[in-house]
Design a protein around this motif. Sequence first.
Motif, PDB file in Angstrom:
ATOM      1  N   ALA A  43      -9.747  14.148 -32.609  1.00 36.56           N
ATOM      2  CA  ALA A  43      -9.262  12.792 -32.336  1.00 36.56           C
ATOM      3  C   ALA A  43     -10.337  12.061 -31.546  1.00 36.56           C
ATOM      4  CB  ALA A  43      -7.961  12.845 -31.544  1.00 36.56           C
ATOM      5  N   ILE A  44     -10.897  11.016 -32.142  1.00 36.87           N
ATOM      6  CA  ILE A  44     -11.951  10.239 -31.504  1.00 36.87           C
ATOM      7  C   ILE A  44     -11.347   8.961 -30.950  1.00 36.87           C
ATOM      8  CG2 ILE A  44     -14.143   9.043 -31.851  1.00 36.87           C
ATOM      9  CD1 ILE A  44     -14.749  11.090 -34.030  1.00 36.87           C
ATOM     10  N   CYS A  45     -11.544   8.739 -29.658  1.00 38.11           N
ATOM     11  CA  CYS A  45     -10.967   7.594 -28.950  1.00 38.11           C
ATOM     12  C   CYS A  45     -11.571   6.281 -29.448  1.00 38.11           C
ATOM     13  CB  CYS A  45     -11.236   7.754 -27.455  1.00 38.11           C
ATOM     14  SG  CYS A  45     -10.631   6.394 -26.455  1.00 38.11           S
ATOM     15  N   THR A  46     -10.715   5.300 -29.696  1.00 40.28           N
ATOM     16  CA  THR A  46     -11.193   3.972 -30.083  1.00 40.28           C
ATOM     17  C   THR A  46     -10.872   2.913 -29.034  1.00 40.28           C
ATOM     18  OG1 THR A  46      -9.166   3.542 -31.317  1.00 40.28           O
ATOM     19  CG2 THR A  46     -11.036   4.447 -32.558  1.00 40.28           C
ATOM     20  N   CYS A  47     -10.081   3.288 -28.006  1.00 39.03           N
ATOM     21  CA  CYS A  47      -9.689   2.306 -26.991  1.00 39.03           C
ATOM     22  C   CYS A  47     -10.552   2.390 -25.735  1.00 39.03           C
ATOM     23  CB  CYS A  47      -8.216   2.480 -26.620  1.00 39.03           C
ATOM     24  SG  CYS A  47      -7.846   3.980 -25.689  1.00 39.03           S
ATOM     25  N   ARG A  48     -11.339   3.458 -25.608  1.00 33.47           N
ATOM     26  CA  ARG A  48     -12.232   3.700 -24.474  1.00 33.47           C
ATOM     27  C   ARG A  48     -11.501   3.938 -23.156  1.00 33.47           C
ATOM     28  NH1 ARG A  48     -17.110   3.646 -24.667  1.00 33.47           N
ATOM     29  NH2 ARG A  48     -18.679   2.677 -25.896  1.00 33.47           N
ATOM     30  N   ARG A  49     -10.199   4.254 -23.199  1.00 29.77           N
ATOM     31  CA  ARG A  49      -9.469   4.552 -21.964  1.00 29.77           C
ATOM     32  C   ARG A  49      -9.406   6.050 -21.675  1.00 29.77           C
ATOM     33  NH1 ARG A  49      -6.380  -0.074 -23.620  1.00 29.77           N
ATOM     34  NH2 ARG A  49      -5.007   1.188 -24.890  1.00 29.77           N
ATOM     35  N   SER A  59      -4.619   8.488 -23.544  1.00 37.77           N
ATOM     36  CA  SER A  59      -4.487   7.510 -22.458  1.00 37.77           C
ATOM     37  C   SER A  59      -3.977   6.171 -22.964  1.00 37.77           C
ATOM     38  CB  SER A  59      -5.833   7.293 -21.763  1.00 37.77           C
ATOM     39  OG  SER A  59      -6.240   8.447 -21.103  1.00 37.77           O
ATOM     40  N   HIS A  60      -4.250   5.846 -24.235  1.00 40.59           N
ATOM     41  CA  HIS A  60      -3.808   4.572 -24.807  1.00 40.59           C
ATOM     42  C   HIS A  60      -2.287   4.466 -24.810  1.00 40.59           C
ATOM     43  CE1 HIS A  60      -3.706   7.375 -28.205  1.00 40.59           C
ATOM     44  NE2 HIS A  60      -2.725   6.632 -28.652  1.00 40.59           N
ATOM     45  N   ARG A  61      -1.585   5.582 -24.793  1.00 39.24           N
ATOM     46  CA  ARG A  61      -0.123   5.560 -24.836  1.00 39.24           C
ATOM     47  C   ARG A  61       0.491   5.057 -23.545  1.00 39.24           C
ATOM     48  NH1 ARG A  61       1.079  11.307 -27.744  1.00 39.24           N
ATOM     49  NH2 ARG A  61       0.112  10.767 -29.726  1.00 39.24           N
ATOM     50  N   ARG A  62      -0.227   5.183 -22.427  1.00 43.57           N
ATOM     51  CA  ARG A  62       0.313   4.747 -21.138  1.00 43.57           C
ATOM     52  C   ARG A  62       0.313   3.234 -20.984  1.00 43.57           C
ATOM     53  NH1 ARG A  62      -1.946   9.735 -19.694  1.00 43.57           N
ATOM     54  NH2 ARG A  62      -4.006   8.951 -19.211  1.00 43.57           N
ATOM     55  N   ARG A  63      -0.457   2.553 -21.792  1.00 43.99           N
ATOM     56  CA  ARG A  63      -0.516   1.100 -21.717  1.00 43.99           C
ATOM     57  C   ARG A  63       0.701   0.516 -22.408  1.00 43.99           C
ATOM     58  NH1 ARG A  63      -4.989  -2.847 -24.388  1.00 43.99           N
ATOM     59  NH2 ARG A  63      -4.221  -4.735 -23.465  1.00 43.99           N
TER      60      ARG A  63
END
Length: 78
Positions: A43-49, A59-63
């Motif tokens: 899984a490669i991050c695209t949101c940079r969080r 980490s994108h899920r916490r937003r």
Amino acid sequence: MPKSSERARHVTVDPDGPLLVEGPVEVVGDDGAVCVSHRFTVAICTCRRSRNYPWCDTSHRRRTKSRTDHAPAPDSET
């Protein structure tokens, strides 16, 4: 171009999440650093969080998404 004996990598794009890539993979960052994963799916991050960037740690899920409609929240009184 992959060797003729290799098949193309499968990449799954999720607009609300990471890129899922069949591994193993090498990711080259904008600073030239190379990150390698030998997992069968990466899984490669695209949101940079992600704290583990370039790998996604969800980490994108916490937003929370902002409400776009003007309806009251379900538990609020009117």
